[in-house]
Design an enzyme around this catalytic site. Structure first.
Site, mmCIF file in Angstrom:
data_model
loop_
_atom_site.group_PDB
_atom_site.id
_atom_site.type_symbol
_atom_site.label_atom_id
_atom_site.label_comp_id
_atom_site.label_asym_id
_atom_site.label_seq_id
_atom_site.Cartn_x
_atom_site.Cartn_y
_atom_site.Cartn_z
ATOM 1 N N CYS A 6 0.801 -1.233 0.000
ATOM 2 C CA CYS A 6 0.000 0.000 0.000
ATOM 3 C C CYS A 6 0.832 1.280 0.000
ATOM 4 O O CYS A 6 0.866 1.990 -0.997
ATOM 5 C CB CYS A 6 -0.948 -0.009 1.193
ATOM 6 S SG CYS A 6 -2.125 -1.369 1.113
HETATM 7 N N1 LIG Z 1 -2.513 -5.903 1.567
HETATM 8 C C1 LIG Z 1 -3.078 -4.869 2.166
HETATM 9 O O1 LIG Z 1 -2.803 -4.564 3.319
HETATM 10 C C2 LIG Z 1 -4.128 -4.029 1.456
HETATM 11 C C3 LIG Z 1 -4.935 -3.176 2.235
HETATM 12 C C4 LIG Z 1 -5.907 -2.410 1.603
HETATM 13 C C5 LIG Z 1 -6.030 -2.463 0.231
HETATM 14 N N2 LIG Z 1 -5.219 -3.264 -0.507
HETATM 15 C C6 LIG Z 1 -5.419 -3.287 -1.948
HETATM 16 O O2 LIG Z 1 -6.162 -4.453 -2.290
HETATM 17 C C7 LIG Z 1 -5.730 -4.961 -3.550
HETATM 18 C C8 LIG Z 1 -5.250 -6.382 -3.405
HETATM 19 O O3 LIG Z 1 -4.141 -6.404 -2.539
HETATM 20 P P1 LIG Z 1 -3.626 -7.728 -1.833
HETATM 21 O O4 LIG Z 1 -2.603 -7.297 -0.835
HETATM 22 O O5 LIG Z 1 -4.778 -8.555 -1.391
HETATM 23 O O6 LIG Z 1 -2.897 -8.448 -3.065
HETATM 24 P P2 LIG Z 1 -2.419 -9.975 -3.140
HETATM 25 O O7 LIG Z 1 -1.306 -9.997 -4.122
HETATM 26 O O8 LIG Z 1 -2.191 -10.501 -1.764
HETATM 27 O O9 LIG Z 1 -3.673 -10.737 -3.732
HETATM 28 C C9 LIG Z 1 -4.144 -10.542 -5.011
HETATM 29 C C10 LIG Z 1 -4.581 -11.880 -5.593
HETATM 30 O O10 LIG Z 1 -5.136 -11.644 -6.877
HETATM 31 C C11 LIG Z 1 -4.769 -12.712 -7.749
HETATM 32 N N3 LIG Z 1 -4.896 -12.223 -9.118
HETATM 33 C C12 LIG Z 1 -4.052 -11.419 -9.814
HETATM 34 N N4 LIG Z 1 -4.565 -11.111 -11.016
HETATM 35 C C13 LIG Z 1 -5.758 -11.758 -11.093
HETATM 36 C C14 LIG Z 1 -6.761 -11.836 -12.080
HETATM 37 N N5 LIG Z 1 -6.671 -11.156 -13.233
HETATM 38 N N6 LIG Z 1 -7.846 -12.586 -11.821
HETATM 39 C C15 LIG Z 1 -7.961 -13.264 -10.655
HETATM 40 N N7 LIG Z 1 -7.052 -13.225 -9.680
HETATM 41 C C16 LIG Z 1 -5.957 -12.473 -9.884
HETATM 42 C C17 LIG Z 1 -3.367 -13.058 -7.304
HETATM 43 O O11 LIG Z 1 -3.026 -14.389 -7.660
HETATM 44 C C18 LIG Z 1 -3.452 -12.880 -5.785
HETATM 45 O O12 LIG Z 1 -3.794 -14.074 -5.111
HETATM 46 C C19 LIG Z 1 -4.662 -4.000 -4.040
HETATM 47 O O13 LIG Z 1 -5.252 -3.021 -4.826
HETATM 48 C C20 LIG Z 1 -4.160 -3.364 -2.755
HETATM 49 O O14 LIG Z 1 -3.606 -2.082 -2.974
HETATM 50 C C21 LIG Z 1 -4.287 -4.074 0.084
#
Ligand SMILES: NC(=O)c1ccc[n+]([C@@H]2O[C@H](COP(=O)([O-])OP(=O)(O)OC[C@H]3O[C@@H](n4cnc5c(N)ncnc54)[C@H](O)[C@@H]3O)[C@@H](O)[C@H]2O)c1
Length: 415
Positions: free
Chosen positions: A257
């Protein structure tokens, strides 16, 4: 009701489990087949979801890497990554790939909510047109909204259930529908008028943190030269009961983030003839911190007549924050790289990160890591480790997190 969650990572998996725990049928979709397999086996790969919680959710949680089954759900929540390219520009490839695949199976009457952090305008300008490739119209034939995820991995006092959820619909009806959905798992839903307002809300929250962290980091750079203890100053300032909020300096920002999201906004700002200077400046200062920490380590050894080359450095904590195993953008990675370039013999201990493939390193047991270390370097202070005890017997310790309680000891140096 059936809900689809696309992207089962740090955000998507807890969300899917929360809906399943609330009695909703959930279909999780992730392109990573290993994740689908782990979930099917009841094995969680996210600290915030215990194996027990996952297994309890399993009867209502099915997982697939095929978008086809999403045609049968009532709502689809998109939680795919939104990283930066190597040139630090928004990389919407995973999101657009997801919207394209979803567009192929979308049907009238469904609700789609984007949760991935992104710049204002993404939902309306980038996601809606791909979903409309079906011939269905956003806000007319299907509902579309943006609702930012506010999860803080490792946190237990504020979770999805008791953190207010911000929702902005493309139309009022879209917002109503999304609000109703989130009320199943969240105690409070905050409505804003548009997806753009919801998108910017999330970025404001992250920019706020990035800028304030940069401010104390800049002060840490200054107090290092002035010979003032920054931690003492922050402790003292924090006694003010109003008008001050505590932020702490450190080796730099990590995770998915803070080092990433603010640049989505500064990139977008350029389209409006604006240079988002606070954001760029904060990024510059925060990116400088690993270099400063390595320079400080070099000076610390130098003061003891030692060189970095050949020194054994025991690095404690490589994930980007305490209590989690996420190493994305972790400053520890930069520090290890810089120390190795200087010829240091680096070992690490991190109870949450068994190995760092990129350096072909494995976490050593704590005692083994500390044995014979010329310098112990605290990069991330995980819970359950007695740092004071480590400091008491270390030849030399550099504390980048201000967790050692004995700053007066000659062998202890703080950022
Ligand atoms: N990690 C955090 O603390 C957090 C907090 C708030 C918001 N976010 C936001 O949430 C979103 C996701 O973050 P995250 O940390 O969960 O990411 P992550 O990488 O942990 O998880 C994302 C998942 O999406 C899958 N993926 C990728 N492309 C795909 C597609 N086209 N179709 C289906 N699955 C697909 C990946 O394999 C992965 O398992 C981002 O935008 C991030 O900025 C993250």
């Amino acid at each position: 009701m059936r809900v689809g969650v696309v992207g089962l990572g740090y955000v998507g998996l807890p969300l899917a489990v929360a809906f399943a725990a609330a009695g909703v049928e959930v279909l999780g979709v992730d392109l990573d087949e290993d994740k689908a397999e782990a979930i099917a086996a009841g094995r969680s790969y996210i600290e915030d979801v215990s194996d027990d919680a996952l297994q309890a959710a399993r009867p209502r949680l099915s997982v697939s890497s095929d978008y086809g089954a999403l045609a049968d759900v009532d709502a689809v929540l998109i939680c795919v990554p939104t990283p930066l390219t190597s040139n630090r520009e928004p990389d919407l490839a995973p999101l657009l790939g997801c919207a394209r695949a979803l567009g192929a199976v979308l049907r009238a009457g469904q609700l789609v909510v984007l949760e991935s952090t992104t710049y204002p305008g993404t939902t309306r300008e980038r996601v809606a047109p791909l979903l409309e490739a079906t011939g269905l119209r956003a806000g007319v034939d299907f509902n579309l909204a943006f609702s930012p995820e506010r999860v803080d991995p490792g946190r237990t006092d504020y979770t999805l259930a008791n953190t207010p959820k911000v929702v902005g619909g493309l139309t009022d009806a879209c917002g109503d529908r999304a609000e109703q959905l989130y009320r199943t798992v969240c105690a409070e839903v905050i409505r804003v008028a548009t997806p753009e307002a919801a998108e910017l809300t999330k970025l404001l929250e992250n920019v706020f943190r990035a800028v304030n962290i940069a401010l104390v980091n800049e002060l840490a750079l200054l107090t290092d030269r002035m010979g003032i203890d920054i931690w003492e100053v922050i402790d003292a300032a924090s006694t003010k009961p109003y008008g001050f909020m505590r932020f702490e300096p450190g080796p730099g920002m990590g995770g998915h983030c803070l080092p990433v999201d603010p640049f989505y906004l500064s990139w977008r700002a350029r389209e409006f003839d604006m240079a988002a200077e606070f954001i760029e400046l904060a990024g510059k200062i925060n990116q400088q911190m690993p270099y400063h920490c390595v320079a400080k380590l070099q000076r610390t050894l130098n003061d003891r007549g030692q060189a970095v080359r050949g020194a054994r450095i025991a690095l404690l904590g490589v994930s980007y924050k305490p209590g989690v195993g996420d190493v994305r953008e972790s400053p520890a990675l930069k520090i290890i790289k810089l120390l190795r370039e200087l010829g240091a013999d680096v070992v690490y201990h991190d109870p949450y990160v068994a190995s760092l493939e990129v350096f072909a390193m494995r976490s050593e047991p704590l005692e083994q890591a500390l044995a014979g270390a010329d310098l112990v370097l605290i990069v991330t202070a995980h819970p359950g480790i007695d740092y004071d005890a480590i400091a008491a017997r270390a030849a030399c310790l550099l504390d980048l997190r201000g967790v050692v309680a004995a700053p007066g000891s000659p062998q202890v140096v703080r950022l």
